[in-house]
Design an enzyme around this catalytic site. Structure first.
Site, PDB file in Angstrom:
ATOM      1  CE1 TYR A 171      -4.641  -3.907  -4.738  1.00 52.43           C
ATOM      2  CE2 TYR A 171      -3.862  -2.640  -6.824  1.00 52.43           C
ATOM      3  CZ  TYR A 171      -4.445  -2.939  -5.400  1.00 52.43           C
ATOM      4  OH  TYR A 171      -4.969  -2.078  -4.516  1.00 52.43           O
TER       5      TYR A 171
ATOM      6  CG  ASN B 289      -8.506  -6.348  -3.335  1.00 53.84           C
ATOM      7  OD1 ASN B 289      -8.820  -6.749  -2.698  1.00 53.84           O
ATOM      8  ND2 ASN B 289      -7.410  -5.833  -4.355  1.00 53.84           N
TER       9      ASN B 289
ATOM     10  CG  ASP C 102      -5.083  -7.380  -2.486  1.00 57.04           C
ATOM     11  OD1 ASP C 102      -6.078  -8.583  -2.495  1.00 57.04           O
ATOM     12  OD2 ASP C 102      -4.912  -6.181  -2.571  1.00 57.04           O
TER      13      ASP C 102
ATOM     14  CG  ASP D 138      -3.325  -2.112   4.722  1.00 56.80           C
ATOM     15  OD1 ASP D 138      -4.751  -1.988   4.008  1.00 56.80           O
ATOM     16  OD2 ASP D 138      -2.579  -2.210   3.329  1.00 56.80           O
ATOM     17  CG  HIS D 139      -3.099  -5.707   2.061  1.00 59.41           C
ATOM     18  ND1 HIS D 139      -3.567  -7.316   2.028  1.00 59.41           N
ATOM     19  CD2 HIS D 139      -3.477  -4.613   1.408  1.00 59.41           C
ATOM     20  CE1 HIS D 139      -4.476  -6.399   0.881  1.00 59.41           C
ATOM     21  NE2 HIS D 139      -4.501  -5.439   0.978  1.00 59.41           N
TER      22      HIS D 139
ATOM     23  CG  ASP E  95      -3.240 -11.285   1.388  1.00 62.11           C
ATOM     24  OD1 ASP E  95      -2.932  -9.507  -0.271  1.00 62.11           O
ATOM     25  OD2 ASP E  95      -3.978 -10.095   2.253  1.00 62.11           O
TER      26      ASP E  95
ATOM     27  CG  ASP F 227      -2.388   1.276   0.719  1.00 64.14           C
ATOM     28  OD1 ASP F 227      -2.096   1.755   0.315  1.00 64.14           O
ATOM     29  OD2 ASP F 227      -2.807   1.278   2.399  1.00 64.14           O
TER      30      ASP F 227
ATOM     31  CD  GLU G 264      -2.937  -0.318  -2.366  1.00 59.26           C
ATOM     32  OE1 GLU G 264      -3.502   0.477  -2.595  1.00 59.26           O
ATOM     33  OE2 GLU G 264      -2.693  -1.702  -2.246  1.00 59.26           O
TER      34      GLU G 264
END
Length: 274
Positions: free
Chosen positions: A128, A169, A167, A265-266, A240, A9, A44
């Site tokens: 991603y 999603n 990722d 976050d991740h 992920d 990110d 990202e």
């Protein structure tokens, strides 16, 4: 070999900002450095069209020495400084790095979402996956993407085994998020997205975390930043993944999350495979 995958990110923020979040990100990078991975996949990155700056590269080499780097950034007419992927791999290897177009709809092929390393006897690919968006505004395009990405993985798998990471999603099953009942119409847990991921697995790929850990619950890879208590309460999602070609599933030694401390976050993932 050991692989690490992480949606960072914003690589720029992680490397150059003085914010508390950036400091936490750098702590995670230090942890990754200590794990001595052969390949590190970043999603990202949010880098400019030209990729990492000279300053970025200097910092990366200081923190993660002995790695070569390849990347793919978002290019016009897609949004600038958006999405993007990167690979770092030990300088003892010489894979071929490509940023393929998979036939994604809208500007998705221009957003730097897929990056692939070809080694002598396998492919490693970094993705991603597009988010379906608020109010599911991008869900129709996301469904097309899932089909195109599945077909791309299958085309690689026809030539040699594949390790796919990134990722995706999507939380595939109800055990892959803390609150499934209230999220059936949320991006990342719609029936359409879950079905798209199922079709990827059915095309000949194994979810390595489930292969190793079975139906264990409460293990997630992402916690919403907008909810300050999401990580403390472990109200997370597993979105992920490391996937491998079915014929390599039994070569997997470890597939797990890396502890990212207080950073929300991740969190990074680690895969070890013979």
């Amino acid at each position: 070999m050991k692989f690490i995958s992480w949606n960072i990110d914003s690589l720029n923020a992680a490397l150059t900002s003085d914010s508390n979040r950036a400091q936490l990100s750098r702590m995670v990078l230090d942890r990754i450095d200590g794990m001595d991975a052969d390949v590190i996949a970043i999603q990202e990155t949010k880098l400019p069209v030209g990729g990492p700056s000279k300053k970025h590269l200097e910092i990366i080499r200081q923190r993660l020495p002995h790695y070569k780097i390849c990347w793919r950034s978002s290019t016009p007419p897609a949004r600038k400084g958006y999405a993007g992927t990167m690979f770092l791999y030990k300088d003892i290897y010489n894979p071929t790095c490509t940023g393929p177009d998979i036939g994604g709809p809208d500007t998705m092929d221009l957003e730097g979402r897929v990056l692939t390393l070809e080694f002598d006897d396998f492919y490693a690919t970094n993705v991603y996956t597009p988010n379906a968006g608020s109010a599911l505004s991008r869900l129709p395009e996301r469904q097309i993407w899932d089909v195109k990405y599945r077909d791309y993985l299958r085309s690689l798998d026809d030539k040699k085994p594949v390790i796919a990471m990134g990722d995706f999603n999507v939380a595939h099953k109800e055990i892959d998020l803390a609150n499934p009942d209230s999220n059936h119409f949320s991006a990342g847990f719609t029936d359409e997205e879950r079905e798209g991921f199922s079709h990827i697995l059915e095309a000949g790929f194994t979810d390595t975390f489930r292969h190793i850990h079975g139906d264990v619950e409460g293990v997630y890879s992402w916690w919403a930043q907008r909810v300050p208590t999401s990580k403390i309460n472990n109200s997370g999602w597993r979105i992920d993944y490391f996937l491998v070609s079915d014929r390599w599933a039994d070569r997997v030694v470890e597939s797990n999350m890396v502890d990212s401390g207080d950073r929300q976050d991740h969190t990074p993932l680690v895969l070890e495979i013979h």
